[in-house]
Design a protein around this motif. Structure first.
Motif, PDB file in Angstrom:
ATOM      1  N   TRP A 110       0.781  -1.241   0.000  1.00  0.00           N
ATOM      2  CA  TRP A 110       0.000   0.000   0.000  1.00  0.00           C
ATOM      3  C   TRP A 110       0.813   1.292   0.000  1.00  0.00           C
ATOM      4  O   TRP A 110       0.594   2.178  -0.830  1.00  0.00           O
ATOM      5  N   ASP A 119      -2.218  -5.424  -0.461  1.00  0.00           N
ATOM      6  CA  ASP A 119      -3.225  -4.574   0.184  1.00  0.00           C
ATOM      7  C   ASP A 119      -4.436  -4.437  -0.741  1.00  0.00           C
ATOM      8  O   ASP A 119      -4.701  -5.313  -1.586  1.00  0.00           O
ATOM      9  N   ASP A 120      -5.175  -3.375  -0.612  1.00  0.00           N
ATOM     10  CA  ASP A 120      -6.429  -3.159  -1.348  1.00  0.00           C
ATOM     11  C   ASP A 120      -6.199  -3.233  -2.864  1.00  0.00           C
ATOM     12  O   ASP A 120      -5.101  -2.961  -3.346  1.00  0.00           O
ATOM     13  N   TYR A 156      -5.681  -8.696   1.831  1.00  0.00           N
ATOM     14  CA  TYR A 156      -6.405  -7.590   2.471  1.00  0.00           C
ATOM     15  C   TYR A 156      -7.898  -7.718   2.204  1.00  0.00           C
ATOM     16  O   TYR A 156      -8.318  -8.075   1.103  1.00  0.00           O
ATOM     17  N   CYS A 203     -11.771   0.413   1.327  1.00  0.00           N
ATOM     18  CA  CYS A 203     -11.535   1.857   1.234  1.00  0.00           C
ATOM     19  C   CYS A 203     -11.450   2.309  -0.225  1.00  0.00           C
ATOM     20  O   CYS A 203     -11.679   3.470  -0.529  1.00  0.00           O
ATOM     21  N   GLN A 204     -11.110   1.408  -1.124  1.00  0.00           N
ATOM     22  CA  GLN A 204     -11.061   1.754  -2.557  1.00  0.00           C
ATOM     23  C   GLN A 204     -12.317   1.258  -3.270  1.00  0.00           C
ATOM     24  O   GLN A 204     -12.303   1.012  -4.474  1.00  0.00           O
ATOM     25  N   LYS A 233      -5.033  -8.691   6.500  1.00  0.00           N
ATOM     26  CA  LYS A 233      -5.218  -7.317   6.995  1.00  0.00           C
ATOM     27  C   LYS A 233      -6.676  -6.948   6.740  1.00  0.00           C
ATOM     28  O   LYS A 233      -7.164  -7.051   5.606  1.00  0.00           O
ATOM     29  N   ASP A 268      -9.663  -4.168   7.119  1.00  0.00           N
ATOM     30  CA  ASP A 268      -9.837  -2.714   7.210  1.00  0.00           C
ATOM     31  C   ASP A 268     -11.227  -2.340   7.756  1.00  0.00           C
ATOM     32  O   ASP A 268     -12.034  -3.216   8.092  1.00  0.00           O
ATOM     33  N   CYS A 270      -7.338  -3.573  11.117  1.00  0.00           N
ATOM     34  CA  CYS A 270      -7.002  -2.215  10.676  1.00  0.00           C
ATOM     35  C   CYS A 270      -8.192  -1.313  10.935  1.00  0.00           C
ATOM     36  O   CYS A 270      -8.866  -0.852  10.019  1.00  0.00           O
ATOM     37  N   TRP A 308      -8.070   1.389  12.902  1.00  0.00           N
ATOM     38  CA  TRP A 308      -7.543   2.748  13.123  1.00  0.00           C
ATOM     39  C   TRP A 308      -7.643   3.227  14.563  1.00  0.00           C
ATOM     40  O   TRP A 308      -7.531   4.433  14.835  1.00  0.00           O
ATOM     41  N   ARG A 356      -4.309  -1.871  14.383  1.00  0.00           N
ATOM     42  CA  ARG A 356      -3.878  -0.503  14.143  1.00  0.00           C
ATOM     43  C   ARG A 356      -4.371   0.386  15.279  1.00  0.00           C
ATOM     44  O   ARG A 356      -5.472   0.197  15.788  1.00  0.00           O
ATOM     45  N   ASP A 393      -3.959   6.567   8.988  1.00  0.00           N
ATOM     46  CA  ASP A 393      -2.856   6.120   8.119  1.00  0.00           C
ATOM     47  C   ASP A 393      -1.584   6.949   8.266  1.00  0.00           C
ATOM     48  O   ASP A 393      -1.614   8.182   8.256  1.00  0.00           O
ATOM     49  N   MET A 448       2.348   0.786   8.932  1.00  0.00           N
ATOM     50  CA  MET A 448       3.493   0.228   8.207  1.00  0.00           C
ATOM     51  C   MET A 448       4.596   1.272   8.053  1.00  0.00           C
ATOM     52  O   MET A 448       4.378   2.457   8.217  1.00  0.00           O
TER      53      MET A 448
HETATM   54  C1  GLA Z   1      -7.017   2.265   4.716  1.00  0.00           C
HETATM   55  C2  GLA Z   1      -5.905   1.580   5.518  1.00  0.00           C
HETATM   56  C3  GLA Z   1      -4.620   1.647   4.732  1.00  0.00           C
HETATM   57  C4  GLA Z   1      -4.804   0.945   3.399  1.00  0.00           C
HETATM   58  C5  GLA Z   1      -5.956   1.575   2.630  1.00  0.00           C
HETATM   59  C6  GLA Z   1      -6.324   0.770   1.388  1.00  0.00           C
HETATM   60  O1  GLA Z   1      -6.786   3.628   4.561  1.00  0.00           O
HETATM   61  O2  GLA Z   1      -5.776   2.186   6.770  1.00  0.00           O
HETATM   62  O3  GLA Z   1      -3.549   1.051   5.454  1.00  0.00           O
HETATM   63  O4  GLA Z   1      -5.038  -0.422   3.608  1.00  0.00           O
HETATM   64  O5  GLA Z   1      -7.128   1.652   3.435  1.00  0.00           O
HETATM   65  O6  GLA Z   1      -7.425   1.277   0.716  1.00  0.00           O
END
Ligand code: GLA
Length: 387
Positions: free
Chosen positions: A37, A72-73, A113, A121-122, A147, A149, A181, A183, A200, A204, A244
């Protein structure tokens, strides 16, 4: 009487459920690896992931302890009518299983992920409502690390959502590290010890000293400040994750990357490199491959370091190690170079100890001999103290 026993059992039942689900004996030291990511975002494909795996081995990082390659995503694109996830065929034409096989053939472990929300998130399909199908798919592909999210999760209970996936992974028949994840929104350190192997603690990380993004991204020193007080929640198998690494992504100075990496080692943070492994210069390699720093991160006692002294721009942080040694960081947050007194006693260091410099890889004297330090701007001194 009978009623009160019944009520107690009903109250305890979900809790016992939580205890039963996480696969234990995983991540007994902070996980180490690489994640796509921070450097590549959504611009990923199977060639890039294979090359990252190749570079993790050829750079010596695998030998130094990094083992997970995590996509990741943006690898997923849709769901089939039966609910199974559909992989983006244009970017991953050989499929995820074959990529996992390749990564395993190099002696590495493979991570993927997903998201506890309805979408990632995407805006790719999330796992909400598909936990069991997805966990079983991951297990059939040979996934070793997930992972998970928290985007698009409005109205979803985090404890239930993460517990559901934790249980699905544990029932999948494959040991899978569960990297939450979320946050830090619901203070997962206070409830997730038996749910995830790491969680997490913040929004980010960004490749900067202390920048702030309006959507919640932040520089690593801001993240560092948010770790204060969380140390008591970390330990073998359950880690605070300050996000990360940004080491090598190009927007910080060498000293600043050394400080970032030193702190992630002292915090017993997961060490997930986030740079382009195939295009690392020697100075970046020198940071990520520092075995003395990694040994402190991977210390079996699994104690997260904490701040013990704070006076304007000067801080001292310490981490007790399993053999009785202590790791210590002297931190100059100011942009200018300063002389600082070596406040051993204020840092809780008693007696005359040998001082080993983790970045110079040599003994530099004893605590009684060393009375002050000159520290460059935005820099650390990182020592291992022993009898
Ligand atoms: C969130 C996560 C990031 C990453 C993005 C991917 O923002 O906290 O670490 O995985 O999504 O879309």
């Amino acid at each position: 009487m009978k009623n009160s026993i019944l009520i107690a059992m009903l109250l305890l039942f979900p809790f016992l459920g939580i205890l039963a689900q996480k696969t234990e004996e995983l991540a007994l030291t902070p996980p180490m690896g690489w994640n796509s990511w921070n450097k590549f975002g959504c611009d990923i494909n199977e060639k890039l992931i294979r090359e990252a795996a190749d570079a993790l081995v050829s750079s010596g990082m695998n030998k130094a302890g990094y083992e997970y390659i995590v996509i990741d995503d943006c690898w997923q694109i849709d769901r089939k009518p039966d609910g199974t996830i559909v992989v983006d065929q244009t970017r991953f034409p050989s499929g995820i299983k074959s990529l996992a096989d390749y990564i395993h053939s190099k002696g590495l472990k493979f991570g993927i992920y997903s998201c506890a929300g309805r979408k990632t998130c995407q805006q790719r399909p999330g796992s909400n409502g598909y936990e069991v199908i997805d966990a079983n798919t991951y297990a059939s592909w040979g996934v070793d690390y997930l992972k998970y999210d928290w985007c698009n999760s409005e109205g979803i209970n985090p404890v239930k959502a993460y517990t559901d996936m934790s249980r699905a992974l544990a029932n999948s028949g494959r040991p899978i590290v569960f990297s939450m994840c979320e946050w830090g929104s619901s203070r997962p350190w206070s409830w997730a010890q038996n749910v995830g192997h790491l969680w997490r603690t913040t929004g980010d990380i960004q490749d900067c000293w202390d920048c702030k993004r309006d959507w919640g991204g932040m520089g690593w020193t801001t993240i560092l400040d948010l770790q204060v007080g969380l140390e008591k929640f970390a330990g073998p198998g359950h880690w605070n994750d300050p996000d990360m690494l940004e080491v090598g992504n190009g927007h910080m100075k060498y000293n600043e990357y050394i400080a970032h990496f030193s702190f992630w080692c002292l915090l017993a943070a997961p060490l997930m490199a986030g740079n382009d492994l195939g295009n690392m210069n020697d100075s970046i390699k020198n940071i990520l491959l520092n075995r003395d720093a990694i040994a402190i991160n991977q210390d079996k006692a699994g104690i997260q370091g904490k701040k013990v002294y704070d006076e304007s721009d000067f801080e001292i942080w310490t981490k007790p190690l399993q053999n009785g040694d202590t790791a210590i960081i002297f931190f100059n947050r100011n942009e200018r170079k300063f002389d600082f007194p070596a406040l051993w006693e204020a840092a809780g260091i008693i007696g005359n100890l040998k001082v080993y410099d983790v970045w110079q890889h040599k003994n530099i004297g004893t605590t009684q001999q060393l009375k002050s330090f000159s520290i460059d701007g935005h820099s650390v001194l990182f020592f291992r103290l022993s009898k």
